[in-house]
Design an enzyme around this catalytic site. Structure first.
Site, PDB file in Angstrom:
ATOM      1  N   GLY A  18       0.844  -1.195   0.000  1.00  0.00           N
ATOM      2  CA  GLY A  18       0.000   0.000   0.000  1.00  0.00           C
ATOM      3  C   GLY A  18       0.875   1.239   0.000  1.00  0.00           C
ATOM      4  O   GLY A  18       2.045   1.173   0.380  1.00  0.00           O
ATOM      5  N   GLN A  59       3.304   9.899   1.294  1.00  0.00           N
ATOM      6  CA  GLN A  59       4.604   9.222   1.421  1.00  0.00           C
ATOM      7  C   GLN A  59       5.565   9.606   0.296  1.00  0.00           C
ATOM      8  O   GLN A  59       6.778   9.423   0.442  1.00  0.00           O
ATOM      9  CB  GLN A  59       4.426   7.699   1.488  1.00  0.00           C
ATOM     10  CG  GLN A  59       3.722   7.248   2.772  1.00  0.00           C
ATOM     11  CD  GLN A  59       3.565   5.754   2.821  1.00  0.00           C
ATOM     12  OE1 GLN A  59       2.631   5.206   2.265  1.00  0.00           O
ATOM     13  NE2 GLN A  59       4.500   5.068   3.470  1.00  0.00           N
ATOM     14  N   CYS A  98       6.038  -0.212   7.518  1.00  0.00           N
ATOM     15  CA  CYS A  98       5.706   1.007   6.780  1.00  0.00           C
ATOM     16  C   CYS A  98       6.933   1.431   5.991  1.00  0.00           C
ATOM     17  O   CYS A  98       8.037   1.472   6.533  1.00  0.00           O
ATOM     18  CB  CYS A  98       5.301   2.117   7.754  1.00  0.00           C
ATOM     19  SG  CYS A  98       4.822   3.639   6.917  1.00  0.00           S
ATOM     20  N   LEU A  99       6.719   1.753   4.716  1.00  0.00           N
ATOM     21  CA  LEU A  99       7.841   2.172   3.873  1.00  0.00           C
ATOM     22  C   LEU A  99       8.468   3.468   4.392  1.00  0.00           C
ATOM     23  O   LEU A  99       9.619   3.752   4.066  1.00  0.00           O
ATOM     24  CB  LEU A  99       7.362   2.358   2.431  1.00  0.00           C
ATOM     25  CG  LEU A  99       6.871   1.062   1.751  1.00  0.00           C
ATOM     26  CD1 LEU A  99       6.222   1.377   0.411  1.00  0.00           C
ATOM     27  CD2 LEU A  99       8.020   0.074   1.582  1.00  0.00           C
ATOM     28  N   HIS A 143      -4.318   1.505   7.784  1.00  0.00           N
ATOM     29  CA  HIS A 143      -2.944   2.024   7.828  1.00  0.00           C
ATOM     30  C   HIS A 143      -2.802   3.210   6.859  1.00  0.00           C
ATOM     31  O   HIS A 143      -2.217   4.243   7.208  1.00  0.00           O
ATOM     32  CB  HIS A 143      -1.994   0.870   7.477  1.00  0.00           C
ATOM     33  CG  HIS A 143      -0.547   1.211   7.356  1.00  0.00           C
ATOM     34  ND1 HIS A 143       0.422   0.672   8.181  1.00  0.00           N
ATOM     35  CD2 HIS A 143       0.129   2.008   6.483  1.00  0.00           C
ATOM     36  CE1 HIS A 143       1.614   1.147   7.828  1.00  0.00           C
ATOM     37  NE2 HIS A 143       1.464   1.954   6.798  1.00  0.00           N
ATOM     38  N   GLU A 144      -3.365   3.057   5.645  1.00  0.00           N
ATOM     39  CA  GLU A 144      -3.217   4.119   4.628  1.00  0.00           C
ATOM     40  C   GLU A 144      -4.066   5.342   4.979  1.00  0.00           C
ATOM     41  O   GLU A 144      -3.620   6.484   4.786  1.00  0.00           O
ATOM     42  CB  GLU A 144      -3.575   3.596   3.232  1.00  0.00           C
ATOM     43  CG  GLU A 144      -2.793   2.382   2.749  1.00  0.00           C
ATOM     44  CD  GLU A 144      -1.288   2.495   2.886  1.00  0.00           C
ATOM     45  OE1 GLU A 144      -0.768   3.627   2.960  1.00  0.00           O
ATOM     46  OE2 GLU A 144      -0.622   1.453   2.940  1.00  0.00           O
ATOM     47  N   HIS A 187      -2.356   7.440   7.356  1.00  0.00           N
ATOM     48  CA  HIS A 187      -1.350   8.314   6.722  1.00  0.00           C
ATOM     49  C   HIS A 187      -1.980   9.624   6.245  1.00  0.00           C
ATOM     50  O   HIS A 187      -1.371  10.694   6.359  1.00  0.00           O
ATOM     51  CB  HIS A 187      -0.715   7.635   5.508  1.00  0.00           C
ATOM     52  CG  HIS A 187       0.462   6.751   5.792  1.00  0.00           C
ATOM     53  ND1 HIS A 187       1.614   7.209   6.401  1.00  0.00           N
ATOM     54  CD2 HIS A 187       0.691   5.441   5.514  1.00  0.00           C
ATOM     55  CE1 HIS A 187       2.493   6.203   6.487  1.00  0.00           C
ATOM     56  NE2 HIS A 187       1.955   5.115   5.960  1.00  0.00           N
TER      57      HIS A 187
END
Ligand code: GNR
Ligand code: NI
Length: 171
Positions: free
Chosen positions: A45, A50, A93-94, A135-136, A139
């Site tokens: 995702g 990000q 998480c990236l 999670h997204e 963000h």
């Protein structure tokens, strides 16, 4: 199309609230870059913030490595309802590379979103999709998965990345 660089903590942009995509606004070029960046990383995702774009756009692909891509786009996603029951996934998480921690979240969520043509949809997400969308959407609101773990663990993680960023800036 381009692979964009992914912001990592403690970049303050990761704590900002993203703006809704306006009706009729074309975000196809952004979405293309998000998929290219997400597949390169690789991740399941990605939220636009990000890559430094403060718009409420999310890309997801839960296909396994040996399966064909299953790209999904969620524009202005909103959680309408959450189950009382929780499920636990080990999240990463990236924007917080190489950190993995268990997070409890509602197991099932109803999510309303628009597609690339501006059409509204609602889905009941469960399993990994439910966790990934939460999670997204976090963000998009400046929230990170480490906000859902203990303060002790979070502070350790933030400190490590803050030190590393200072060292990198001093070189
Ligand atoms: O690639 C990712 N894997 C992942 C695993 C468990 C729960 C959430 C995620 S999302 C993450 C990519 C990312 O940072 N998205 O914002
Ligand atoms: Ni993330």
């Amino acid at each position: 199309m381009a692979i964009r660089s992914i912001l990592t903590i403690p970049d303050p942009r990761l704590r900002l609230v993203s703006e809704p995509v306006a009706p009729g606004e074309d975000v196809r070029a952004l979405v293309d870059d998000m998929f290219e960046t997400m597949y390169d990383a690789p991740g399941i995702g990605l939220a636009a913030v990000q890559i430094g774009v403060l718009k409420r756009v999310v890309t997801v692909d839960l296909a396994k490595k040996d399966e064909p891509h299953q790209p999904q786009v969620f524009i202005n996603p909103e959680i309408i309802t959450r189950s009382d029951g929780l499920s636990t996934y080990e999240e990463g998480c990236l924007s917080i590379p190489d950190v993995h921690e268990d997070v409890d979240r509602p197991a099932v969520t109803r999510v309303r979103y628009a597609d690339l043509d501006g059409k509204t949809h609602e889905i009941d997400a469960e399993g990994l999709l439910a966790t990934c969308l939460q999670h997204e959407i976090d963000h998009l609101n400046g929230v990170l998965f480490i906000d859902h773990i203990s303060k002790l663990k979070r502070d350790r993680i933030v400190k490590k990345f803050t030190k590393a960023a200072k060292r990198a800036a001093a070189e």
